[in-house]
Scaffold this motif. Structure first.
Motif, PDB file in Angstrom:
ATOM      1  N   TRP A 286       0.825  -1.208   0.000  1.00  0.00           N
ATOM      2  CA  TRP A 286       0.000   0.000   0.000  1.00  0.00           C
ATOM      3  C   TRP A 286       0.861   1.260   0.000  1.00  0.00           C
ATOM      4  CZ3 TRP A 286      -5.294   1.051  -0.019  1.00  0.00           C
ATOM      5  CH2 TRP A 286      -5.683   2.314   0.415  1.00  0.00           C
ATOM      6  N   ILE A 287       1.867   1.294   0.873  1.00  0.00           N
ATOM      7  CA  ILE A 287       2.726   2.476   0.980  1.00  0.00           C
ATOM      8  C   ILE A 287       3.498   2.705  -0.320  1.00  0.00           C
ATOM      9  CG2 ILE A 287       4.746   3.431   2.162  1.00  0.00           C
ATOM     10  CD1 ILE A 287       3.723   2.029   4.709  1.00  0.00           C
ATOM     11  N   VAL A 288       4.006   1.634  -0.922  1.00  0.00           N
ATOM     12  CA  VAL A 288       4.753   1.774  -2.175  1.00  0.00           C
ATOM     13  C   VAL A 288       3.847   2.301  -3.288  1.00  0.00           C
ATOM     14  CG1 VAL A 288       5.911   0.484  -4.014  1.00  0.00           C
ATOM     15  CG2 VAL A 288       6.508   0.057  -1.623  1.00  0.00           C
ATOM     16  N   LEU A 289       2.647   1.743  -3.410  1.00  0.00           N
ATOM     17  CA  LEU A 289       1.745   2.154  -4.483  1.00  0.00           C
ATOM     18  C   LEU A 289       1.335   3.612  -4.352  1.00  0.00           C
ATOM     19  CD1 LEU A 289      -0.147   1.702  -6.863  1.00  0.00           C
ATOM     20  CD2 LEU A 289      -1.831   0.735  -5.266  1.00  0.00           C
ATOM     21  N   TRP A 290       0.754   3.974  -3.218  1.00  0.00           N
ATOM     22  CA  TRP A 290       0.247   5.331  -3.067  1.00  0.00           C
ATOM     23  C   TRP A 290       1.377   6.329  -2.840  1.00  0.00           C
ATOM     24  CZ3 TRP A 290      -4.571   5.940  -4.624  1.00  0.00           C
ATOM     25  CH2 TRP A 290      -5.413   4.830  -4.603  1.00  0.00           C
ATOM     26  N   GLY A 291       2.474   5.866  -2.228  1.00  0.00           N
ATOM     27  CA  GLY A 291       3.632   6.742  -2.091  1.00  0.00           C
ATOM     28  C   GLY A 291       4.255   7.064  -3.433  1.00  0.00           C
ATOM     29  N   LEU A 292       4.285   6.085  -4.346  1.00  0.00           N
ATOM     30  CA  LEU A 292       4.790   6.332  -5.700  1.00  0.00           C
ATOM     31  C   LEU A 292       3.936   7.372  -6.415  1.00  0.00           C
ATOM     32  CD1 LEU A 292       6.524   5.673  -8.212  1.00  0.00           C
ATOM     33  CD2 LEU A 292       4.920   3.795  -8.688  1.00  0.00           C
TER      34      LEU A 292
ATOM     35  N   LEU B  32      -2.392  12.128  -1.533  1.00  0.00           N
ATOM     36  CA  LEU B  32      -1.845  10.789  -1.766  1.00  0.00           C
ATOM     37  C   LEU B  32      -0.896  10.379  -0.643  1.00  0.00           C
ATOM     38  CD1 LEU B  32      -1.239  11.058  -5.612  1.00  0.00           C
ATOM     39  CD2 LEU B  32      -2.825   9.487  -4.474  1.00  0.00           C
ATOM     40  N   VAL B  33      -0.160  11.334  -0.087  1.00  0.00           N
ATOM     41  CA  VAL B  33       0.696  11.040   1.064  1.00  0.00           C
ATOM     42  C   VAL B  33      -0.151  10.597   2.249  1.00  0.00           C
ATOM     43  CG1 VAL B  33       2.230  12.057   2.790  1.00  0.00           C
ATOM     44  CG2 VAL B  33       2.608  12.518   0.372  1.00  0.00           C
ATOM     45  N   LEU B  34      -1.262  11.289   2.490  1.00  0.00           N
ATOM     46  CA  LEU B  34      -2.148  10.905   3.589  1.00  0.00           C
ATOM     47  C   LEU B  34      -2.708   9.500   3.371  1.00  0.00           C
ATOM     48  CD1 LEU B  34      -4.113  14.255   4.113  1.00  0.00           C
ATOM     49  CD2 LEU B  34      -2.274  13.319   5.531  1.00  0.00           C
ATOM     50  N   VAL B  35      -3.045   9.189   2.134  1.00  0.00           N
ATOM     51  CA  VAL B  35      -3.529   7.844   1.834  1.00  0.00           C
ATOM     52  C   VAL B  35      -2.443   6.819   2.126  1.00  0.00           C
ATOM     53  CG1 VAL B  35      -4.242   6.299  -0.025  1.00  0.00           C
ATOM     54  CG2 VAL B  35      -5.231   8.583   0.137  1.00  0.00           C
ATOM     55  N   ALA B  36      -1.230   7.091   1.680  1.00  0.00           N
ATOM     56  CA  ALA B  36      -0.134   6.142   1.873  1.00  0.00           C
ATOM     57  C   ALA B  36       0.129   5.868   3.346  1.00  0.00           C
ATOM     58  CB  ALA B  36       1.131   6.666   1.195  1.00  0.00           C
ATOM     59  N   LEU B  37       0.040   6.900   4.174  1.00  0.00           N
ATOM     60  CA  LEU B  37       0.347   6.750   5.601  1.00  0.00           C
ATOM     61  C   LEU B  37      -0.823   6.200   6.407  1.00  0.00           C
ATOM     62  CD1 LEU B  37       2.358  10.049   6.247  1.00  0.00           C
ATOM     63  CD2 LEU B  37       3.244   7.751   5.807  1.00  0.00           C
ATOM     64  N   SER B  38      -2.027   6.259   5.849  1.00  0.00           N
ATOM     65  CA  SER B  38      -3.206   5.836   6.613  1.00  0.00           C
ATOM     66  C   SER B  38      -3.159   4.366   6.989  1.00  0.00           C
ATOM     67  CB  SER B  38      -4.473   6.121   5.805  1.00  0.00           C
ATOM     68  OG  SER B  38      -4.532   5.300   4.644  1.00  0.00           O
ATOM     69  N   VAL B  39      -2.455   3.558   6.212  1.00  0.00           N
ATOM     70  CA  VAL B  39      -2.404   2.123   6.495  1.00  0.00           C
ATOM     71  C   VAL B  39      -1.650   1.831   7.788  1.00  0.00           C
ATOM     72  CG1 VAL B  39      -0.244   1.578   5.292  1.00  0.00           C
ATOM     73  CG2 VAL B  39      -2.099  -0.098   5.333  1.00  0.00           C
ATOM     74  N   LEU B  40      -0.850   2.792   8.248  1.00  0.00           N
ATOM     75  CA  LEU B  40      -0.090   2.611   9.487  1.00  0.00           C
ATOM     76  C   LEU B  40      -0.867   3.069  10.720  1.00  0.00           C
ATOM     77  CD1 LEU B  40       3.397   3.895   8.246  1.00  0.00           C
ATOM     78  CD2 LEU B  40       2.593   1.533   8.386  1.00  0.00           C
ATOM     79  N   ALA B  41      -2.013   3.683  10.515  1.00  0.00           N
ATOM     80  CA  ALA B  41      -2.782   4.193  11.648  1.00  0.00           C
ATOM     81  C   ALA B  41      -3.309   3.041  12.500  1.00  0.00           C
ATOM     82  CB  ALA B  41      -3.954   5.043  11.150  1.00  0.00           C
ATOM     83  N   PRO B  42      -3.163   3.140  13.810  1.00  0.00           N
ATOM     84  CA  PRO B  42      -3.638   2.062  14.694  1.00  0.00           C
ATOM     85  C   PRO B  42      -5.141   2.102  14.928  1.00  0.00           C
ATOM     86  CG  PRO B  42      -2.643   3.793  15.996  1.00  0.00           C
ATOM     87  CD  PRO B  42      -2.466   4.200  14.560  1.00  0.00           C
ATOM     88  N   TRP B  43      -5.813   3.116  14.410  1.00  0.00           N
ATOM     89  CA  TRP B  43      -7.245   3.269  14.653  1.00  0.00           C
ATOM     90  C   TRP B  43      -8.015   2.865  13.398  1.00  0.00           C
ATOM     91  CZ3 TRP B  43      -3.998   7.679  14.835  1.00  0.00           C
ATOM     92  CH2 TRP B  43      -3.414   7.888  16.082  1.00  0.00           C
ATOM     93  N   PRO B  44      -8.961   1.958  13.515  1.00  0.00           N
ATOM     94  CA  PRO B  44      -9.735   1.525  12.344  1.00  0.00           C
ATOM     95  C   PRO B  44     -10.410   2.680  11.614  1.00  0.00           C
ATOM     96  CG  PRO B  44     -10.114   0.042  14.194  1.00  0.00           C
ATOM     97  CD  PRO B  44      -9.325   1.195  14.734  1.00  0.00           C
TER      98      PRO B  44
END
Length: 336
Positions: A189-195, A252-264
């Protein structure tokens, strides 16, 4: 004096709740969330195959125009093989396109039929690298100015989805994590949206006319209502490429980082934002895959990005692997 005997404690029983949500297994034809995503993927493959059967695809003009986009800015080591493939297709347009269509239709129907879903996904993994290299030129990533409106290419997203949606029975925090695990799913996820975020910030993609030119290029052959929408969007975006590029890159940066959020809730917000961005890119920058001119070979990356995002929708907390039906009949009492 001996203690009076006590009645044995009733057997305790902990029943595991049945799993019918996102973490459910794939029991053949059951329409679990995972199976629904597989069926959407199958439908996109069938659509791809049907688009290959348009009359223009069987002419000698298709190869120079269709594969010409893959050559834009491609380095020599990539342009040479694409030229070779283009020559073969141009000499045999009918047989080549029929073969392409049949392969992609077979992949789609293979994924759709429960008994052959693994075979269909495996065929997707074999077929995609060929498409990505020869037909898409690595999604433009090797060119001098890759764009978030087309990169990383539709084909490679098909490959990612084939891996993420491989049939499995174990639980996961999302459908994407069930087969490859949480860490690998997060990395993908991070690679795709970070790219995509990185590409949005490139100078070529923040020029004043970048967004307006991309939108205006989808007008030809479109229905009048859609032309009206694109014309208004073109005028609104004209001269604001830098602001829009920075805004898109930040989102897109916010999307990439959202996968690391501990809150559903934060993770769900990231998925929703990803779907919204994919929809905006598809409608305005990709012209819905440009089906109105009879030359579109696939629906483009927009629907595939949205499908990837849906695969990451957080599931309900999966049941523990050690949670089983426990029965114990412990007799209390001890001899005096």
């Amino acid at each position: 004096m001996a203690k009076p005997a006590t009645a044995p404690r009733a057997a305790s029983r902990v029943v595991v709740p049945s799993r019918t949500g996102a973490g459910a297994t794939d029991p053949g034809t059951a329409l679990t969330w995972r199976r629904k995503l597989q069926l959407v993927l199958a439908g996109l493959w069938v659509l791809d195959g049907l688009l290959k059967l348009q009359p223009f695809m069987f002419t000698k003009d298709f190869a120079p125009m269709g594969l010409g986009e893959a050559l834009d800015g491609a380095p020599g080591w990539l342009a040479g093989p694409i030229h070779w493939a283009s020559g073969i297709e141009q000499r045999n347009p009918i047989s080549a396109m029929v073969a392409f269509a049949l392969i992609e239709l077979a992949i789609g129907f293979g994924i759709a039929w429960p008994r052959t879903v693994k075979l269909g996904l495996a065929a997707c993994m074999v077929w995609v690298p060929f498409l990505w290299f020869f037909a898409e030129g690595l999604g433009g990533l090797a060119s001098g100015s890759p764009s978030p409106f087309g990169a990383p290419g539709a084909s490679i997203l098909y490959l990612a989805l084939a891996v993420l949606l491989w049939p499995v029975e174990q639980d996961g925090l999302s459908e994407a994590a069930r087969f490859i695990g949480i860490r690998r799913a997060q990395a993908l996820w991070i690679v795709l949206w970070g790219l995509l975020a990185f590409l949005a910030f490139l100078p070529a993609n923040t020029a004043p006319g970048t967004f307006s030119d991309a939108i205006a290029g989808n007008v030809e052959g479109a229905p009048s209502g859609y032309v009206w929408l694109l014309d208004h969007a073109t005028r609104a975006a004209n001269g604001h490429g830098q602001v829009l590029g920075i805004a898109l890159g930040t989102a897109l940066v916010l999307v990439a980082l959202s996968v690391l959020a501990p809150w559903p809730k934060a993770a769900r917000a990231g998925v929703v934002l990803a779907i919204v961005l994919a929809a905006l890119i598809w409608v305005f920058a990709q012209g819905l895959g440009m089906p109105f001119q009879g030359m579109g070979t696939d629906p483009d990356t927009g629907p595939l990005l949205a499908l990837v995002a849906l695969a990451y929708w957080p599931a309900r907390r999966p049941a523990s692997a050690t949670e089983t039906i426990v029965a114990s009949a412990a007799a209390e009492g001890a001899a005096a």
